[in-house]
Design a protein around this motif. Structure first.
Motif, PDB file in Angstrom:
ATOM      1  N   PRO A  65       0.989   5.948   0.756  1.00 36.88           N
ATOM      2  CA  PRO A  65       1.049   7.153  -0.084  1.00 36.88           C
ATOM      3  C   PRO A  65       2.126   8.147   0.364  1.00 36.88           C
ATOM      4  CG  PRO A  65      -1.221   6.559   0.306  1.00 36.88           C
ATOM      5  CD  PRO A  65      -0.391   5.660   1.187  1.00 36.88           C
ATOM      6  N   MET A  66       2.382   8.222   1.658  1.00 33.11           N
ATOM      7  CA  MET A  66       3.433   9.110   2.150  1.00 33.11           C
ATOM      8  C   MET A  66       4.792   8.646   1.660  1.00 33.11           C
ATOM      9  SD  MET A  66       2.045   9.483   6.049  1.00 33.11           S
ATOM     10  CE  MET A  66       3.404  10.510   6.568  1.00 33.11           C
ATOM     11  N   VAL A  67       5.009   7.332   1.652  1.00 33.39           N
ATOM     12  CA  VAL A  67       6.279   6.779   1.178  1.00 33.39           C
ATOM     13  C   VAL A  67       6.445   7.063  -0.308  1.00 33.39           C
ATOM     14  CG1 VAL A  67       7.632   4.670   0.892  1.00 33.39           C
ATOM     15  CG2 VAL A  67       6.237   4.985   2.951  1.00 33.39           C
ATOM     16  N   LEU A  68       5.392   6.839  -1.082  1.00 32.27           N
ATOM     17  CA  LEU A  68       5.459   7.077  -2.524  1.00 32.27           C
ATOM     18  C   LEU A  68       5.703   8.556  -2.822  1.00 32.27           C
ATOM     19  CD1 LEU A  68       2.482   4.798  -3.671  1.00 32.27           C
ATOM     20  CD2 LEU A  68       4.932   4.290  -3.774  1.00 32.27           C
ATOM     21  N   TRP A  72       8.929  10.826  -4.845  1.00 39.05           N
ATOM     22  CA  TRP A  72       8.766  11.781  -5.939  1.00 39.05           C
ATOM     23  C   TRP A  72       9.270  13.177  -5.569  1.00 39.05           C
ATOM     24  CZ3 TRP A  72       2.951  10.195  -6.001  1.00 39.05           C
ATOM     25  CH2 TRP A  72       2.836   8.900  -6.539  1.00 39.05           C
ATOM     26  N   LEU A  73       9.125  13.544  -4.299  1.00 40.22           N
ATOM     27  CA  LEU A  73       9.294  14.942  -3.915  1.00 40.22           C
ATOM     28  C   LEU A  73      10.560  15.262  -3.133  1.00 40.22           C
ATOM     29  CD1 LEU A  73       5.596  15.602  -2.798  1.00 40.22           C
ATOM     30  CD2 LEU A  73       6.663  16.275  -4.950  1.00 40.22           C
ATOM     31  N   THR A  74      11.273  14.259  -2.658  1.00 41.07           N
ATOM     32  CA  THR A  74      12.417  14.545  -1.794  1.00 41.07           C
ATOM     33  C   THR A  74      13.674  13.835  -2.287  1.00 41.07           C
ATOM     34  OG1 THR A  74      12.185  12.669  -0.271  1.00 41.07           O
ATOM     35  CG2 THR A  74      10.792  14.586   0.154  1.00 41.07           C
ATOM     36  N   LEU A 236       0.387  16.271   0.061  1.00 41.93           N
ATOM     37  CA  LEU A 236       1.565  15.512  -0.349  1.00 41.93           C
ATOM     38  C   LEU A 236       2.086  15.984  -1.699  1.00 41.93           C
ATOM     39  CD1 LEU A 236       0.514  11.910   0.733  1.00 41.93           C
ATOM     40  CD2 LEU A 236       2.406  13.235   1.679  1.00 41.93           C
ATOM     41  N   LEU A 237       1.169  16.263  -2.621  1.00 43.85           N
ATOM     42  CA  LEU A 237       1.579  16.657  -3.971  1.00 43.85           C
ATOM     43  C   LEU A 237       2.225  18.029  -4.009  1.00 43.85           C
ATOM     44  CD1 LEU A 237      -1.423  15.290  -6.056  1.00 43.85           C
ATOM     45  CD2 LEU A 237       0.938  14.464  -6.083  1.00 43.85           C
ATOM     46  N   VAL A 238       1.671  18.978  -3.244  1.00 41.00           N
ATOM     47  CA  VAL A 238       2.213  20.338  -3.296  1.00 41.00           C
ATOM     48  C   VAL A 238       3.224  20.605  -2.191  1.00 41.00           C
ATOM     49  CG1 VAL A 238       0.103  21.171  -4.379  1.00 41.00           C
ATOM     50  CG2 VAL A 238       0.341  21.346  -1.900  1.00 41.00           C
ATOM     51  N   GLY A 239       3.325  19.690  -1.229  1.00 40.37           N
ATOM     52  CA  GLY A 239       4.337  19.846  -0.187  1.00 40.37           C
ATOM     53  C   GLY A 239       4.071  20.984   0.761  1.00 40.37           C
ATOM     54  N   THR A 240       2.793  21.327   0.988  1.00 40.54           N
ATOM     55  CA  THR A 240       2.471  22.421   1.894  1.00 40.54           C
ATOM     56  C   THR A 240       2.473  21.958   3.333  1.00 40.54           C
ATOM     57  OG1 THR A 240       0.116  21.962   1.663  1.00 40.54           O
ATOM     58  CG2 THR A 240       1.066  23.612   0.189  1.00 40.54           C
ATOM     59  N   HIS A 241       2.462  22.940   4.250  1.00 42.49           N
ATOM     60  CA  HIS A 241       2.403  22.694   5.689  1.00 42.49           C
ATOM     61  C   HIS A 241       3.541  21.811   6.174  1.00 42.49           C
ATOM     62  CE1 HIS A 241      -1.492  24.630   6.250  1.00 42.49           C
ATOM     63  NE2 HIS A 241      -1.823  24.085   5.104  1.00 42.49           N
ATOM     64  N   GLY A 242       4.661  21.827   5.461  1.00 41.48           N
ATOM     65  CA  GLY A 242       5.841  21.109   5.932  1.00 41.48           C
ATOM     66  C   GLY A 242       5.778  19.621   5.753  1.00 41.48           C
ATOM     67  N   VAL A 243       4.802  19.120   5.000  1.00 37.52           N
ATOM     68  CA  VAL A 243       4.671  17.672   4.874  1.00 37.52           C
ATOM     69  C   VAL A 243       5.850  17.098   4.118  1.00 37.52           C
ATOM     70  CG1 VAL A 243       3.279  15.805   3.917  1.00 37.52           C
ATOM     71  CG2 VAL A 243       2.159  17.716   5.036  1.00 37.52           C
ATOM     72  N   ALA A 244       6.077  17.572   2.893  1.00 39.49           N
ATOM     73  CA  ALA A 244       7.184  17.035   2.110  1.00 39.49           C
ATOM     74  C   ALA A 244       8.526  17.419   2.705  1.00 39.49           C
ATOM     75  CB  ALA A 244       7.089  17.528   0.666  1.00 39.49           C
ATOM     76  N   SER A 245       8.649  18.672   3.136  1.00 38.99           N
ATOM     77  CA  SER A 245       9.930  19.098   3.699  1.00 38.99           C
ATOM     78  C   SER A 245      10.221  18.379   4.995  1.00 38.99           C
ATOM     79  CB  SER A 245       9.927  20.611   3.933  1.00 38.99           C
ATOM     80  OG  SER A 245       8.917  20.981   4.846  1.00 38.99           O
TER      81      SER A 245
END
Length: 255
Positions: A65-68, A72-74, A236-245
């Motif tokens: 799920p992190m890869v997917l 979508w987000l980066t 993962l969906l909202v990119g909070t806490h630096g996950v997506a960034s």
């Protein structure tokens, strides 16, 4: 938490090159770890666990799920999932070519012994210099780490579960001088021993291996997944806490 933007082959190559670099030196080991949905949730809600992973020299994406989500987000997505259960075999094959040694630390005595036996059968030329179970107290750590440091394994696989394996490595890095890399391994030994089977390939590709594991161990995993998977999906969906960034910005490995 920053996630390494490396595929499995590159991660295995990095582990080997770093172990070789440290082989002739009495340095504390490099600390490599992995993150999945459970880890994402814990890092976002627990300051200590966030610190444990921030201290790692490298954190790989051990969750499809992190890869997917990164696709979508980066702008620079993760190339693929780096599951420790697959990475182990990549590293083992390379370790044989470079004459590097392994030590297995964790699981029960029976599971540990079965894992070592299965690995020896599959890789007869792989040098396993030692192994012991993970059922010891903190007061025993000086003697445990003294035994490991004396053997100076190039790669120490630590399978105690989050966060105990991370705490063990950070607390004992100086005692483990001469060890090349300490790699957290979660339930790796259960898979190596044959006690646990992998999900079908299609489930792995679509990020559903957790569902296969839940069906295999509902009592142990139901509450863990119920309490962390939904939260991890939200992060993962909202990119909070630096996950997506963190996924997007990582290009640097701290070794």
């Amino acid at each position: 938490m920053l996630i390494a933007r490396l595929d499995r082959a590159a991660t295995a190559d990095l582990m080997i090159s770093e172990a070789l670099r440290r082989k002739s030196k009495r340095l504390p080991p490099a600390y490599f770890s992995s993150a999945n949905g459970q880890v994402l949730s814990l890092v976002a809600t627990n300051g200590l666990i966030s610190w444990l992973f921030a201290e790692a020299d490298l954190v790989s994406a051990d969750g499809q799920p992190m890869v997917l989500a990164s696709r979508w987000l980066t702008r620079t997505p993760l190339p693929e999932r780096v599951a420790t259960t697959d990475l182990f075999h990549d590293v083992a094959e390379r370790a044989i070519r470079h004459d590097l040694t392994f030590y297995f630390l964790g699981a029960t005595a029976n599971e540990n012994a079965k894992a070592v036996s299965e690995v020896r059968a599959r890789y007869p030329d792989l040098r396993i210099v030692g192994a012991r179970d993970g059922f010891f107290s903190r007061v025993d750590e000086p003697s445990v780490t003294k035994e490991i440091a004396k053997l100076r394994p190039d790669i120490l696989w630590v399978a105690m579960g989050v966060p105990r394996e991370q705490e063990f490595i950070i607390r004992n890095r100086r005692r483990l001088r001469g060890v090349g890399i300490a790699k957290t391994s979660g339930g790796l030994f259960n898979f190596l021993s044959g006690a646990q089977g992998r999900a079908p390939e299609w489930m792995q590709r679509h990020g559903l291996e957790w569902l296969h594991r839940l069906a295999s161990e509902p009592r142990r995993l139901l509450w863990r997944y119920a309490s962390t998977n939904v939260h991890a999906s939200y992060l993962l969906l909202v990119g909070t806490h630096g996950v997506a960034s963190g996924i997007e910005d990582t290009g640097h490995v701290q070794v």
